[in-house]
Motif scaffolding. Structure first.
Motif, PDB file in Angstrom:
ATOM      1  N   LEU A  20       0.852  -1.188   0.000  1.00 55.64           N
ATOM      2  CA  LEU A  20       0.000   0.000   0.000  1.00 55.64           C
ATOM      3  C   LEU A  20       0.880   1.226   0.000  1.00 55.64           C
ATOM      4  O   LEU A  20       2.015   1.185   0.452  1.00 55.64           O
ATOM      5  CB  LEU A  20      -0.883   0.010   1.246  1.00 55.64           C
ATOM      6  N   CYS A  22       0.948   5.423   1.054  1.00 59.59           N
ATOM      7  CA  CYS A  22       0.293   6.454   1.861  1.00 59.59           C
ATOM      8  C   CYS A  22      -0.542   7.385   0.976  1.00 59.59           C
ATOM      9  O   CYS A  22      -0.101   7.794  -0.092  1.00 59.59           O
ATOM     10  CB  CYS A  22       1.346   7.257   2.617  1.00 59.59           C
ATOM     11  N   THR A  23      -1.736   7.718   1.420  1.00 58.94           N
ATOM     12  CA  THR A  23      -2.625   8.591   0.653  1.00 58.94           C
ATOM     13  C   THR A  23      -2.042  10.002   0.510  1.00 58.94           C
ATOM     14  O   THR A  23      -2.178  10.646  -0.528  1.00 58.94           O
ATOM     15  CB  THR A  23      -3.996   8.699   1.350  1.00 58.94           C
ATOM     16  N   ARG A  33      -3.254   1.089   7.878  1.00 61.53           N
ATOM     17  CA  ARG A  33      -4.475   1.713   7.371  1.00 61.53           C
ATOM     18  C   ARG A  33      -5.159   2.442   8.520  1.00 61.53           C
ATOM     19  O   ARG A  33      -5.099   1.990   9.652  1.00 61.53           O
ATOM     20  CB  ARG A  33      -5.449   0.654   6.847  1.00 61.53           C
ATOM     21  N   GLY A  38     -10.123   3.727   6.644  1.00 57.38           N
ATOM     22  CA  GLY A  38      -9.506   2.628   5.906  1.00 57.38           C
ATOM     23  C   GLY A  38      -8.427   3.018   4.920  1.00 57.38           C
ATOM     24  O   GLY A  38      -7.857   2.175   4.248  1.00 57.38           O
ATOM     25  N   ARG A  39      -8.137   4.312   4.779  1.00 54.33           N
ATOM     26  CA  ARG A  39      -7.113   4.719   3.809  1.00 54.33           C
ATOM     27  C   ARG A  39      -5.714   4.337   4.304  1.00 54.33           C
ATOM     28  O   ARG A  39      -5.431   4.375   5.499  1.00 54.33           O
ATOM     29  CB  ARG A  39      -7.191   6.225   3.575  1.00 54.33           C
ATOM     30  N   PRO A  40      -4.854   3.966   3.341  1.00 45.40           N
ATOM     31  CA  PRO A  40      -3.476   3.647   3.723  1.00 45.40           C
ATOM     32  C   PRO A  40      -2.765   4.913   4.198  1.00 45.40           C
ATOM     33  O   PRO A  40      -3.010   5.992   3.678  1.00 45.40           O
ATOM     34  CB  PRO A  40      -2.844   3.145   2.420  1.00 45.40           C
TER      35      PRO A  40
END
Ligand SMILES: [Zn+2]
Ligand SMILES: [Zn+2]
Length: 170
Positions: A20, A22-23, A33, A38-40
């Motif tokens: 994943l 990072c956003t 997360r 739930g976002r990385p």
């Protein structure tokens, strides 16, 4: 190392449960997360809270909710306090014996506090105590001349008990 291409990331994610990113920092790989949205997120973005790691955005929105009740919550709080106080004070004024005020007032105030607390989704508002207190008083005032002693006691005790529920615990 070059920044991963958008499509590569998507394919990789579709393939296996791959790395994943990072956003906020799309070049930083992570396996964390946010446990709310739930976002990385990478370790720099993660905030440790009593209920687990969360992203900064979720933490901020939680704080907003904690500190600031919505306008609707204030309207509900005001209406509920006014109506319950009106009936409680009306009953008390007609009971005659003013000593009833010592039992009925804290009970009515506590009830108002609990009902408002539940109906407003337990949200905290900076001015919630003020709104509830003012409406408890306004609801009881029409009965003041009917039984000044009992309502006088009520004004202090019921308001105190109702407002106590909304002291901010920071
Ligand atoms: Zn989040
Ligand atoms: Zn990050």
């Amino acid at each position: 190392m070059t920044a991963p291409d958008r499509t590569e990331v998507t394919e990789a994610e579709a393939d296996a449960e791959a790395t994943l990113y990072c956003t906020v920092h799309p070049t930083v790989a992570t396996n964390l997360r946010c446990n709310r949205c739930g976002r990385p997120m990478c370790t720099r973005c993660a905030v440790k809270t009593p209920v687990g790691y969360r992203c900064r955005e979720c933490v901020r929105s939680q704080q907003d909710k904690f500190f600031d009740a919505q306008m609707l919550d204030y309207l509900i709080a005001g209406a509920v306090s006014l109506v319950i106080s009106f009936f409680a004070a009306g009953l008390l004024a007609r009971l005659g014996w003013f000593l009833f005020a010592f039992f009925l007032s804290p009970a009515a105030g506590g009830l108002i506090g609990r009902v408002v607390w539940q109906l407003t989704g337990k949200r905290r508002g900076r001015y919630m105590g003020m709104v509830v207190g003012a409406n408890v008083i306004v609801g009881a005032l029409p009965f003041f001349m009917l039984n000044p002693l009992a309502i006088g006691i009520y004004l202090f005790m019921a308001t105190g008990a109702a407002v106590a529920q909304f002291r901010l615990h920071l």
